[in-house]
Write an enzyme that holds these catalytic residues in place. Structure first.
Site, PDB file in Angstrom:
ATOM      1  N   HIS A  75       0.835  -1.217   0.000  1.00  0.00           N
ATOM      2  CA  HIS A  75       0.000   0.000   0.000  1.00  0.00           C
ATOM      3  C   HIS A  75       0.866   1.262   0.000  1.00  0.00           C
ATOM      4  CE1 HIS A  75      -3.813  -2.176   0.644  1.00  0.00           C
ATOM      5  NE2 HIS A  75      -3.101  -2.974   1.420  1.00  0.00           N
ATOM      6  N   ASN A 148     -10.398  -2.752   2.220  1.00  0.00           N
ATOM      7  CA  ASN A 148     -10.045  -2.734   0.802  1.00  0.00           C
ATOM      8  C   ASN A 148     -11.291  -2.422  -0.014  1.00  0.00           C
ATOM      9  OD1 ASN A 148      -7.281  -3.326   0.958  1.00  0.00           O
ATOM     10  ND2 ASN A 148      -7.629  -5.532   0.969  1.00  0.00           N
ATOM     11  N   ARG A 203     -14.191  -4.441 -12.307  1.00  0.00           N
ATOM     12  CA  ARG A 203     -13.931  -3.676 -11.088  1.00  0.00           C
ATOM     13  C   ARG A 203     -12.464  -3.715 -10.669  1.00  0.00           C
ATOM     14  NH1 ARG A 203     -18.945  -3.586  -6.810  1.00  0.00           N
ATOM     15  NH2 ARG A 203     -20.642  -3.488  -8.321  1.00  0.00           N
ATOM     16  N   LYS A 306     -28.668 -12.174   0.719  1.00  0.00           N
ATOM     17  CA  LYS A 306     -30.062 -12.615   0.876  1.00  0.00           C
ATOM     18  C   LYS A 306     -30.283 -13.242   2.247  1.00  0.00           C
ATOM     19  CE  LYS A 306     -29.358 -17.094  -1.484  1.00  0.00           C
ATOM     20  NZ  LYS A 306     -29.532 -17.927  -0.288  1.00  0.00           N
ATOM     21  N   TYR A 358       0.399  -4.981  11.653  1.00  0.00           N
ATOM     22  CA  TYR A 358       0.267  -3.557  11.339  1.00  0.00           C
ATOM     23  C   TYR A 358       0.977  -2.658  12.353  1.00  0.00           C
ATOM     24  CZ  TYR A 358      -2.586  -3.995   7.183  1.00  0.00           C
ATOM     25  OH  TYR A 358      -3.009  -4.254   5.904  1.00  0.00           O
TER      26      TYR A 358
END
Length: 527
Positions: A75, A148, A203, A306, A358
């Site tokens: 990133h 994301n 996409r 659904k 992280y």
């Protein structure tokens, strides 16, 4: 301001106009000492050597030598903006988090968009997942939702993450992007099929950052004021509408305007076209999780809408550009382990791995006191703990307060209401192999039911156009996986590969590999 120029291009002129009524500041060194001459170094005569006493030069040069900090390992290329989150629907029956406290409540946020595999100078229009990380500055500390633009990921076990990223980065000898590495890993780990199919669909190249959705992706746990918990997923749907770039437009923009995404976001906010996203959750009870047909914590799969419909929560709105990119975007640090009371981690293995990875990489990149940096500081909460000192301690270091616990001097006390939700686990402790946990059912549904015929055609073309540069044996492994999803999926890709392979010979860069030595055989013979 010239009509033909956009706000990003005219930033310098705009800055000047804002300060038109002010006198120019006095130029100083980093220590605040006024500078008399910034254009010429001190020398012995016009042709003589420099003097060490020229502190104006040494101050400037020493700082310049240290301007860069380590690039994010993933990133690295990103854009950032600031705004607010506003609650529009009550979900307090699910979570006691103050960010959701009442309808109409606004919480300041910071957002960073990014590509994943490229370096900080790479193009914004490459085919790559996009990071969509949100920092909520709440009264109970920061909440970092590090998401994301896809609800899924390539792997489900965090131990694979370093190898996965290595496969997407540069070859260790040639320093080139290597299709063999990319497709070898993907073909050997078929759990990647879902994300790979999403990535090579339309996409896979969003039109900037404003026209894509965001997802927390992981499964989280929400806890209400009564101590009752449910599992949840977070979704943020763009209010600008989904827009994607064609392969041709993306390639053109990568040459003409590689910073297209950053520019588009900056200009939209600068002209008052504030982008927004509608924020939703999906909720699953613990009982539903027990009877779910697959692992509900598997990051390579989604929860069917659904069965688990989207529940509206609020709006994310971005209305301020960074004042300074380095200070507010390059130095911003998102950490999934930053969760205020009411939001907790689930057994999601990938999330569990990120809880460590992280903050660990932030301490490497920014230093152990990275939370003192203003953009990372939980400024709406009062930080009081027993952590002290360390490099770049930029605040009062909590003064003379005791630095040990427990103590008898009225220092910070633990808060029982902040205790984590308790849950009982039992089971065998070992390394569980999840490589074959149904890697195709949801991919098949995506291919057959979500995509139309034209979209399936473009998907196969995009995959074949990339896979063609891998070796034949790797192509075969990949096609086998796609065929297991659906026979047409594999056959269409294979037909395109056959055409590519017939048109040109395979090019390869051959390297010598010998275990335990970096010397080629001929070099060793000459020793």
């Amino acid at each position: 301001m010239a009509d033909s120029r956009d706000p990003a291009s005219d930033q310098m002129q705009h800055w000047k106009e804002q300060r038109a009524a002010q006198k120019a500041d006095v130029l100083t060194t980093g220590a605040g000492n006024p500078v008399g001459d910034k254009l010429n170094v001190i020398t012995v005569g016009p042709r003589g050597p420099l003097l060490v006493q020229d502190v104006v030069f040494t101050d400037e040069m020493a700082h310049f030598d240290r301007e860069r900090i380590p690039e994010r390992v993933v990133h690295a290329k990103g854009a950032g903006a600031f705004g607010y989150f506003e609650v529009t629907h009550d979900i307090t029956k699910y979570s006691k988090a103050k960010v959701f406290e009442h309808i109409g409540k606004k919480t300041p946020i910071a957002v960073r968009f990014s590509t994943v595999a490229g370096e900080s100078g790479s193009a914004d229009t490459v085919r790559d997942p996009r990071g969509f990380a949100v920092k909520f500055y709440t009264e109970d500390g920061n909440w970092d939702l590090v998401g994301n633009n896809t609800p899924i990921f390539f792997i489900r076990d965090p131990i694979l993450f370093p190898s996965f990223i290595h496969s997407q980065k540069r070859n260790p000898q040639t320093h080139l992007k290597d299709p063999d590495m990319v497709w070898d890993f993907w073909s050997l780990r078929p759990e990647s099929l879902h994300q790979v199919s999403f990535l090579f669909s339309d996409r896979g190249i969003p039109d900037g950052h404003r026209h894509m959705n965001g997802y927390g992706s992981h499964t989280f746990k929400l806890v209400n004021a009564n101590g009752e918990a449910v599992y949840c997923k977070f979704h943020y749907k763009t209010d600008q509408g989904i827009k994607n770039l064609s392969v041709e437009d993306a390639a053109r923009l990568s040459q003409e305007d590689p910073d297209y995404g950053i520019r588009d976001l900056f200009n939209a906010i600068a002209t008052g076209k504030y982008p927004s996203w509608t924020f939703y959750i999906q909720v699953m009870t613990f009982n539903q999780a027990e009877t779910f047909p697959f692992n509900p914590f598997d990051l390579t799969k989604v929860w069917p809408h659904k069965d688990y419909p989207l529940i509206p929560v609020g709006k994310l709105v971005l209305n301020r550009n960074p004042v300074n990119y380095f200070a507010e975007v390059e130095q911003i640090a998102f950490d999934p382990s930053n969760m205020p009371p009411g939001i907790e981690a689930s057994p999601d293995k990938m999330l569990q791995g990120r809880l460590f990875a992280y903050p660990d990489t932030h301490r490497h990149r920014l230093g152990p006191n990275y939370l003192h940096i203003p953009v990372n500081c939980p400024y709406r909460a009062r930080v009081a703990n027993y952590q002290r000192d360390g490099p770049m301690c930029m605040q009062d270091n909590q003064g003379g307060a005791p630095n040990y616990y427990p103590n008898s001097f009225g220092a910070p006390e633990q808060q029982p209401s902040a205790l984590e939700h308790s849950i009982q686990y039992s089971g065998e402790v070992r390394r569980f192999n999840t490589a074959n946990d149904d890697n195709v059912t949801q991919v098949r549904a995506f291919y057959v039911n979500v995509l139309n015929e034209e979209q399936r055609k473009r998907l196969c073309e995009n995959i074949a156009g990339h896979l063609k540069d891998a070796q034949i044996f790797i192509q075969k492994k990949a096609v086998k996986n796609f065929t297991e999803v659906h026979p047409d999926y594999g056959s269409h890709i294979q037909a395109l590969l056959d055409k590519y392979n017939a048109e040109k010979p395979k090019n390869a860069i051959h390297t010598f590999v010998q275990s335990g030595s970096h010397l080629a055989a001929r070099e060793k013979a000459n020793l």
